[in-house]
Design a protein around this motif. Structure first.
Motif, short mmCIF file in Angstrom:
data_model
loop_
_atom_site.label_atom_id
_atom_site.label_comp_id
_atom_site.label_asym_id
_atom_site.label_seq_id
_atom_site.Cartn_x
_atom_site.Cartn_y
_atom_site.Cartn_z
N LEU A 47 -74.55 -53.05 -87.82
CA LEU A 47 -73.85 -54.39 -88.49
C LEU A 47 -73.05 -54.86 -87.54
CD1 LEU A 47 -72.47 -53.11 -91.99
CD2 LEU A 47 -74.56 -54.34 -91.42
N THR A 48 -72.39 -54.23 -86.34
CA THR A 48 -71.69 -54.67 -85.50
C THR A 48 -72.55 -55.59 -84.21
OG1 THR A 48 -69.91 -53.12 -85.60
CG2 THR A 48 -70.09 -54.40 -83.63
N ILE A 49 -73.49 -54.85 -84.11
CA ILE A 49 -74.72 -55.42 -83.48
C ILE A 49 -75.35 -56.69 -83.72
CG2 ILE A 49 -76.94 -54.98 -82.29
CD1 ILE A 49 -76.39 -52.28 -82.00
N GLU A 54 -75.20 -62.58 -83.86
CA GLU A 54 -74.80 -64.06 -84.82
C GLU A 54 -73.67 -64.95 -83.92
OE1 GLU A 54 -73.59 -62.98 -88.52
OE2 GLU A 54 -75.57 -62.51 -89.18
N LEU A 55 -72.73 -64.39 -83.25
CA LEU A 55 -71.93 -65.00 -82.46
C LEU A 55 -72.49 -65.66 -81.14
CD1 LEU A 55 -69.05 -65.55 -81.39
CD2 LEU A 55 -69.01 -63.49 -80.42
N ILE A 67 -68.56 -70.16 -84.42
CA ILE A 67 -67.88 -69.26 -83.50
C ILE A 67 -66.65 -68.66 -83.92
CG2 ILE A 67 -66.96 -69.08 -81.03
CD1 ILE A 67 -68.61 -71.37 -80.22
N LYS A 68 -65.79 -69.54 -84.44
CA LYS A 68 -64.42 -69.04 -85.21
C LYS A 68 -64.98 -68.08 -86.40
CE LYS A 68 -62.37 -71.29 -88.22
NZ LYS A 68 -61.62 -72.61 -89.24
N LYS A 69 -65.76 -68.31 -86.90
CA LYS A 69 -66.15 -67.47 -88.23
C LYS A 69 -66.84 -66.12 -87.77
CE LYS A 69 -69.89 -67.17 -91.89
NZ LYS A 69 -70.61 -66.27 -90.87
N GLU A 70 -67.60 -66.22 -86.63
CA GLU A 70 -68.28 -64.98 -86.16
C GLU A 70 -67.22 -63.97 -85.47
OE1 GLU A 70 -70.89 -64.06 -87.14
OE2 GLU A 70 -71.68 -65.97 -87.94
N MET A 75 -64.05 -59.22 -85.08
CA MET A 75 -62.47 -58.77 -85.13
C MET A 75 -62.30 -57.77 -86.52
SD MET A 75 -59.08 -60.82 -84.45
CE MET A 75 -59.76 -61.40 -82.90
N LEU A 76 -62.88 -58.07 -87.49
CA LEU A 76 -62.73 -57.31 -88.69
C LEU A 76 -63.44 -55.88 -88.41
CD1 LEU A 76 -62.74 -56.18 -91.62
CD2 LEU A 76 -64.98 -57.66 -92.06
N HIS A 77 -64.65 -55.73 -87.68
CA HIS A 77 -65.19 -54.58 -87.30
C HIS A 77 -64.37 -53.82 -86.39
CE1 HIS A 77 -69.60 -55.04 -88.63
NE2 HIS A 77 -69.10 -56.15 -89.29
N LEU A 78 -63.67 -54.44 -85.41
CA LEU A 78 -62.89 -53.69 -84.50
C LEU A 78 -61.86 -53.10 -85.29
CD1 LEU A 78 -62.95 -56.21 -81.43
CD2 LEU A 78 -64.47 -54.51 -82.27
N VAL A 79 -61.20 -53.96 -86.14
CA VAL A 79 -60.18 -53.40 -87.08
C VAL A 79 -60.68 -52.50 -87.89
CG1 VAL A 79 -58.49 -53.75 -88.86
CG2 VAL A 79 -58.78 -55.25 -86.97
#
Length: 272
Positions: A47-49, A54-55, A67-70, A75-79
């Motif tokens: 999912l992170t890939i 998408e970014l 870009i802001k959304k992606e 960042m959600l994934h990193l957290v």
């Protein structure tokens, strides 16, 4: 701590509060949401890939809102990864952030130490030298290039790292001569005039050398080959979609059209 926070500029306070809000939501989701509770570091990987690509697409489109959304999704994934690791006391988000802070300070001695640099190239050379001293299992400058990178991006990173170690051409004319040399070698393996059989394995090797040399030349003239090729991909898709639309207007399908007919609408698409 509150006094320190209150002494920060208002914008920094707002940023820290937003990050705290994300951490709080992550805690709640991990505790209460069946899907979030089930996730592991391994299950999030693909999912992170996807989010990273998408970014990349949003950046290529120049869509700042997307870009802001992606960035938010990544960042959600990193957290999320940090939260999962904290549950086994492996590390938490503070460890992650402090780790990257220490790394940046250590690898920028020209900012946080007494090292002097003249230009960007010296910064890169220092960076690679420090990485080698740090170890981490990489005994080679190229050891830090991820094996799973797409081949085109990998070629760019290999060449950039080699340059950071001082292994590079001096003039772009030398690089172009190498391109021409590799082109000639490829032509010798893949005869474009005669229809004789070729040694596919050798031709593939020569073609790889040619691509690598073109990537090298692009780097020398500050062209990002991944971006350049992706822009061409998008351009082709746009023109091909126009061709399909025009064929549909005529009540035809592409297989039923001649190349000459298709070329008319291809040229039309190029003018749009």
């Amino acid at each position: 701590m509150n006094e320190t926070f209150n002494n920060l500029p208002e914008k920094r306070q707002s940023q820290l509060m937003a990050f705290d809000r994300l951490l709080t939501i992550m805690d709640e989701l991990r505790e209460q949401c069946p899907w979030d509770k089930k996730q592991t570091i391994e299950s999030l990987r693909h999912l992170t890939i996807e989010e990273t690509y998408e970014l990349s697409d949003a950046i290529m489109e120049g869509d700042m809102q997307e870009i802001k959304k992606e960035i938010g999704d990544i960042m959600l994934h990193l957290v999320f990864y940090s939260k999962i690791a904290s549950e086994t006391n492996t590390f938490d988000v503070a460890d992650v952030l402090n780790g990257i802070c220490e790394k940046l300070i250590h690898r920028h001695p020209h900012i946080y130490g007494d090292v002097k640099v003249e230009n960007e190239q010296e910064v890169k050379q220092n960076w690679e030298a420090i990485k080698l001293k740090e170890g981490g299992g990489n005994k080679s400058v190229l050891g830090g290039v991820p094996a799973s990178l797409p081949a085109l991006v990998k070629a760019m990173r290999i060449q950039e790292k080699a340059r950071g170690a001082g292994f590079d051409w001096e003039e772009k004319t030398q690089v172009w001569e190498k391109v021409e040399e590799e082109m000639e070698e490829f032509k010798n393996e893949f005869n474009v005039v005669e229809n004789e059989a070729i040694n596919v394995e050798k031709a593939e090797g020569e073609f790889g050398d040619l691509l690598f040399s073109l990537v090298n030349y692009a780097r020398f003239i500050n062209i990002n080959v991944e971006t350049a090729l992706e822009r061409t991909n998008k351009k082709f898709i746009k023109r091909f979609n126009h061709l399909e639309s025009r064929a549909k207007e005529l009540g035809k399908t592409l297989p039923k059209m001649t190349l000459a007919e298709m070329d008319v609408y291809w040229e039309e698409a190029k003018r749009l």
